[in-house]
Design a protein around this motif. Structure first.
Motif, PDB file in Angstrom:
ATOM      1  N   LEU A   1       0.683  -0.927   0.376  1.00 45.97           N
ATOM      2  CA  LEU A   1      -0.121  -0.021  -0.425  1.00 45.97           C
ATOM      3  C   LEU A   1       0.446   0.927  -0.035  1.00 45.97           C
ATOM      4  CD1 LEU A   1      -2.917  -0.679   2.541  1.00 45.97           C
ATOM      5  CD2 LEU A   1      -3.414  -0.712   0.364  1.00 45.97           C
ATOM      6  N   THR A   2       2.352   1.280   0.515  1.00 40.55           N
ATOM      7  CA  THR A   2       3.107   2.198   0.597  1.00 40.55           C
ATOM      8  C   THR A   2       3.201   2.861  -0.719  1.00 40.55           C
ATOM      9  OG1 THR A   2       3.632   1.503   3.498  1.00 40.55           O
ATOM     10  CG2 THR A   2       5.155   3.302   1.719  1.00 40.55           C
ATOM     11  N   ASN A   3       3.678   1.735  -1.116  1.00 40.31           N
ATOM     12  CA  ASN A   3       4.284   1.968  -2.368  1.00 40.31           C
ATOM     13  C   ASN A   3       3.849   2.369  -3.953  1.00 40.31           C
ATOM     14  OD1 ASN A   3       7.422   1.364  -2.047  1.00 40.31           O
ATOM     15  ND2 ASN A   3       6.512  -1.749  -2.080  1.00 40.31           N
ATOM     16  N   LEU A   4       1.607   1.662  -3.466  1.00 37.45           N
ATOM     17  CA  LEU A   4       1.027   1.662  -4.628  1.00 37.45           C
ATOM     18  C   LEU A   4       1.183   3.444  -4.581  1.00 37.45           C
ATOM     19  CD1 LEU A   4      -1.385   1.015  -6.639  1.00 37.45           C
ATOM     20  CD2 LEU A   4      -2.561   0.564  -4.256  1.00 37.45           C
ATOM     21  N   PHE A   5       0.444   4.037  -3.223  1.00 39.03           N
ATOM     22  CA  PHE A   5       0.030   5.283  -3.030  1.00 39.03           C
ATOM     23  C   PHE A   5       1.253   5.860  -2.889  1.00 39.03           C
ATOM     24  CE2 PHE A   5      -3.639   3.047  -1.199  1.00 39.03           C
ATOM     25  CZ  PHE A   5      -4.574   3.727  -1.841  1.00 39.03           C
ATOM     26  N   THR A   6       2.041   5.529  -2.844  1.00 39.42           N
ATOM     27  CA  THR A   6       3.499   6.896  -3.034  1.00 39.42           C
ATOM     28  C   THR A   6       3.329   7.024  -4.883  1.00 39.42           C
ATOM     29  OG1 THR A   6       4.598   5.826  -1.575  1.00 39.42           O
ATOM     30  CG2 THR A   6       5.820   6.790  -3.725  1.00 39.42           C
ATOM     31  N   ILE A   7       3.188   5.840  -5.439  1.00 37.53           N
ATOM     32  CA  ILE A   7       2.904   6.316  -7.193  1.00 37.53           C
ATOM     33  C   ILE A   7       1.437   6.839  -7.495  1.00 37.53           C
ATOM     34  CG2 ILE A   7       2.736   5.326  -9.074  1.00 37.53           C
ATOM     35  CD1 ILE A   7       4.610   2.370  -8.079  1.00 37.53           C
ATOM     36  N   ILE A   8       0.687   6.922  -6.581  1.00 35.54           N
ATOM     37  CA  ILE A   8      -0.808   7.643  -6.827  1.00 35.54           C
ATOM     38  C   ILE A   8      -0.299   9.150  -6.433  1.00 35.54           C
ATOM     39  CG2 ILE A   8      -2.637   8.013  -6.436  1.00 35.54           C
ATOM     40  CD1 ILE A   8      -3.362   4.899  -5.960  1.00 35.54           C
TER      41      ILE A   8
ATOM     42  N   ILE B   1       2.028  10.474  -6.402  1.00 33.59           N
ATOM     43  CA  ILE B   1       3.197  11.623  -7.457  1.00 33.59           C
ATOM     44  C   ILE B   1       2.384  11.756  -8.555  1.00 33.59           C
ATOM     45  CG2 ILE B   1       5.258  11.096  -9.209  1.00 33.59           C
ATOM     46  CD1 ILE B   1       6.738   8.883  -5.967  1.00 33.59           C
ATOM     47  N   PHE B   2       1.666  10.834  -9.566  1.00 29.74           N
ATOM     48  CA  PHE B   2       1.107  11.524 -10.208  1.00 29.74           C
ATOM     49  C   PHE B   2       0.100  12.246 -10.417  1.00 29.74           C
ATOM     50  CE2 PHE B   2      -3.192  10.720 -12.657  1.00 29.74           C
ATOM     51  CZ  PHE B   2      -3.138  10.185 -13.950  1.00 29.74           C
ATOM     52  N   PHE B   3      -0.688  12.246  -9.234  1.00 31.66           N
ATOM     53  CA  PHE B   3      -1.941  13.232  -8.991  1.00 31.66           C
ATOM     54  C   PHE B   3      -0.738  14.453  -8.447  1.00 31.66           C
ATOM     55  CE2 PHE B   3      -4.910  11.118  -6.285  1.00 31.66           C
ATOM     56  CZ  PHE B   3      -5.614  10.983  -6.815  1.00 31.66           C
TER      57      PHE B   3
ATOM     58  N   GLU C   1      -0.839  17.552 -11.564  1.00 31.27           N
ATOM     59  CA  GLU C   1      -0.636  19.570 -10.541  1.00 31.27           C
ATOM     60  C   GLU C   1       0.077  20.258 -11.521  1.00 31.27           C
ATOM     61  OE1 GLU C   1      -2.160  22.709  -8.097  1.00 31.27           O
ATOM     62  OE2 GLU C   1      -3.114  20.468  -9.018  1.00 31.27           O
ATOM     63  N   ILE C   2       1.148  19.971 -11.292  1.00 34.61           N
ATOM     64  CA  ILE C   2       1.924  20.687 -11.712  1.00 34.61           C
ATOM     65  C   ILE C   2       2.168  21.100 -13.245  1.00 34.61           C
ATOM     66  CG2 ILE C   2       3.702  21.205  -9.588  1.00 34.61           C
ATOM     67  CD1 ILE C   2       5.586  18.823 -10.932  1.00 34.61           C
ATOM     68  N   LYS C   3       1.898  20.629 -13.817  1.00 31.93           N
ATOM     69  CA  LYS C   3       1.564  19.082 -15.596  1.00 31.93           C
ATOM     70  C   LYS C   3       2.746  19.454 -15.492  1.00 31.93           C
ATOM     71  CE  LYS C   3      -2.160  21.265 -15.201  1.00 31.93           C
ATOM     72  NZ  LYS C   3      -3.215  21.114 -15.455  1.00 31.93           N
ATOM     73  N   PHE C   4       3.369  18.429 -15.541  1.00 33.22           N
ATOM     74  CA  PHE C   4       4.739  17.015 -15.773  1.00 33.22           C
ATOM     75  C   PHE C   4       5.598  18.796 -16.246  1.00 33.22           C
ATOM     76  CE2 PHE C   4       1.382  14.385 -16.152  1.00 33.22           C
ATOM     77  CZ  PHE C   4       1.771  13.423 -15.619  1.00 33.22           C
ATOM     78  N   ASN C   5       6.171  19.459 -15.846  1.00 30.13           N
ATOM     79  CA  ASN C   5       6.483  20.923 -16.409  1.00 30.13           C
ATOM     80  C   ASN C   5       7.623  20.979 -15.284  1.00 30.13           C
ATOM     81  OD1 ASN C   5       9.010  23.389 -17.265  1.00 30.13           O
ATOM     82  ND2 ASN C   5       6.627  24.252 -17.264  1.00 30.13           N
ATOM     83  N   PRO C   6       8.731  20.105 -15.733  1.00 37.89           N
ATOM     84  CA  PRO C   6      10.699  20.030 -14.690  1.00 37.89           C
ATOM     85  C   PRO C   6      10.908  21.312 -14.582  1.00 37.89           C
ATOM     86  CG  PRO C   6      10.530  18.755 -16.868  1.00 37.89           C
ATOM     87  CD  PRO C   6       9.102  19.840 -17.346  1.00 37.89           C
ATOM     88  N   LYS C   7      10.313  22.297 -14.647  1.00 36.48           N
ATOM     89  CA  LYS C   7      10.941  24.100 -14.795  1.00 36.48           C
ATOM     90  C   LYS C   7      10.243  24.255 -13.313  1.00 36.48           C
ATOM     91  CE  LYS C   7      11.413  26.391 -19.073  1.00 36.48           C
ATOM     92  NZ  LYS C   7      11.170  27.092 -19.946  1.00 36.48           N
ATOM     93  N   ASN C   8       8.461  23.556 -12.705  1.00 34.20           N
ATOM     94  CA  ASN C   8       8.346  24.171 -11.714  1.00 34.20           C
ATOM     95  C   ASN C   8       8.998  22.974 -10.631  1.00 34.20           C
ATOM     96  OD1 ASN C   8       6.716  25.694 -13.197  1.00 34.20           O
ATOM     97  ND2 ASN C   8       5.001  23.887 -13.357  1.00 34.20           N
TER      98      ASN C   8
END
Length: 347
Positions: free
Chosen positions: A35-42, A44-46, A50-57
């Motif tokens: 569960l820890t690993n699963l929700f870590t990935i979830i 990170i996805f959210f 949120e930051i639109k996958f923009n590395p500058k952010n």
């Protein structure tokens, strides 16, 4: 709090889900690595959404840049790893901890720390329930889920046979301590909670973590001006007197804290004491591995495969025959032996 969560759910579902995941992470840690690993990935996805996958952010944050630099040295150690296949997934996958850390910081600081109170309040409730569970185990011999410690003077809590509840407790102790002092308007409630949590840390029976907690508490109280001196003396006086009573009148704690720790440490000195304990052989082996591979270490997850070699034998250490383990049981030596001096300096 429920009203705030309901309002958040209506206004921003992404933030609502992220705040819930962060808030209940202490439970995931207790009951399931999956569960820890699963929700870590979830999470990170959210966060990336949120930051639109923009590395500058991301790269605007200096702390994140340091973490990325640390990851860079981990990747360097991967290519000099003595067992590449053991290190590759752990080394590449470390990036998730960077994104996970930044995601938590992002949502906690969002809207001028608007979500912080919700998150920390839920963490406090989980930590308090965990503490009550440990107190119950100390009194009746097993916790609420039936877990029993196989080692006298140690508590297992919700983590069962792993006996790692002390690491968990150390991780959340200071957050709940600060929350208790700030949240409860009546000072005596905050003081009681500090003393209660500190005594539970002692009852867990993990000496190193208890010492870290007591030293951290001492430093915090010295520099925290909103608690007057007499209350600081009261807090420490009650904690120390209670622990001394346990050590002198409880057989298990007398053995664990006095006979196994204080007495040999006093009579033999620190170095000789370390040479006579199981962890001492781990420390010695990790240091020797670092000396053999000072620049980039041996790579992540390789200690177990390296420690059995004859060149690391040191008969001065009583438990040298048991020097192998999955890790050296000392964070600094683990970092040094795994990724070398330059990675350690960033760490």
């Amino acid at each position: 709090m429920l009203k705030e969560l309901e309002k958040l759910k209506e206004n921003n579902l992404n933030h609502f889900c992220s705040v819930l995941i962060i808030s209940f992470f202490p439970i995931f840690f207790l009951f399931s690595s999956l569960l820890t690993n699963l929700f870590t990935i979830i999470l990170i996805f959210f966060f990336l959404n949120e930051i639109k996958f923009n590395p500058k952010n991301i790269i605007k944050d200096k702390i994140i840049l340091l973490l990325i630099l640390f990851w860079f040295f981990i990747l360097i150690s991967l290519f000099t790893s003595i067992y590449f296949e053991n290190s590759v997934m752990r080394s590449i996958g470390f990036v998730r901890f960077i994104l996970f850390s930044y995601a938590i910081a992002y949502y906690i600081k969002f809207d001028n720390f608007g979500y912080f109170k919700i998150i920390v309040l839920i963490w406090f409730c989980i930590f308090f329930i965990t503490s009550i569970d440990l107190f119950i185990e100390f009194n009746i011999g097993h916790n609420l889920t039936g877990n029993v410690s196989y080692m006298p003077g140690r508590l297992s809590g919700f983590l069962g046979d792993e006996l790692k509840i002390g690491n968990y407790y150390l991780g959340f102790y200071f957050l709940t301590l600060v929350f208790s002092i700030q949240f409860f308007k009546k000072k005596f409630i905050g003081i009681f909670i500090i003393i209660f949590f500190s005594l539970i840390a002692f009852l867990i029976g993990e000496r190193a973590n208890f010492i870290k907690i007591i030293l951290g508490l001492l430093i915090y109280l010295i520099f925290y001006e909103k608690i007057i001196a007499k209350y600081k003396i009261l807090i420490f006086g009650l904690i120390l007197s209670s622990t001394l009573l346990f050590v002198n009148f409880n057989t298990d704690f007398k053995g664990r804290y006095k006979l196994q720790f204080y007495t040999p440490l006093k009579s033999e000195g620190i170095y000789n004491y370390i040479k006579g304990i199981p962890y001492g052989a781990h420390f010695s082996t990790a240091y020797k591995i670092f000396r053999e591979n000072p620049i980039s270490g041996i790579g992540l997850k390789n200690f177990y495969f390296e420690c059995g070699k004859d060149k690391y034998i040191d008969k001065d250490f009583t438990f040298n025959h048991a020097r192998c383990s999955t890790h050296p049981h000392q964070l600094h030596l683990e970092v040094l032996s795994h990724i070398g001096i330059f990675g350690y300096l960033i760490f």
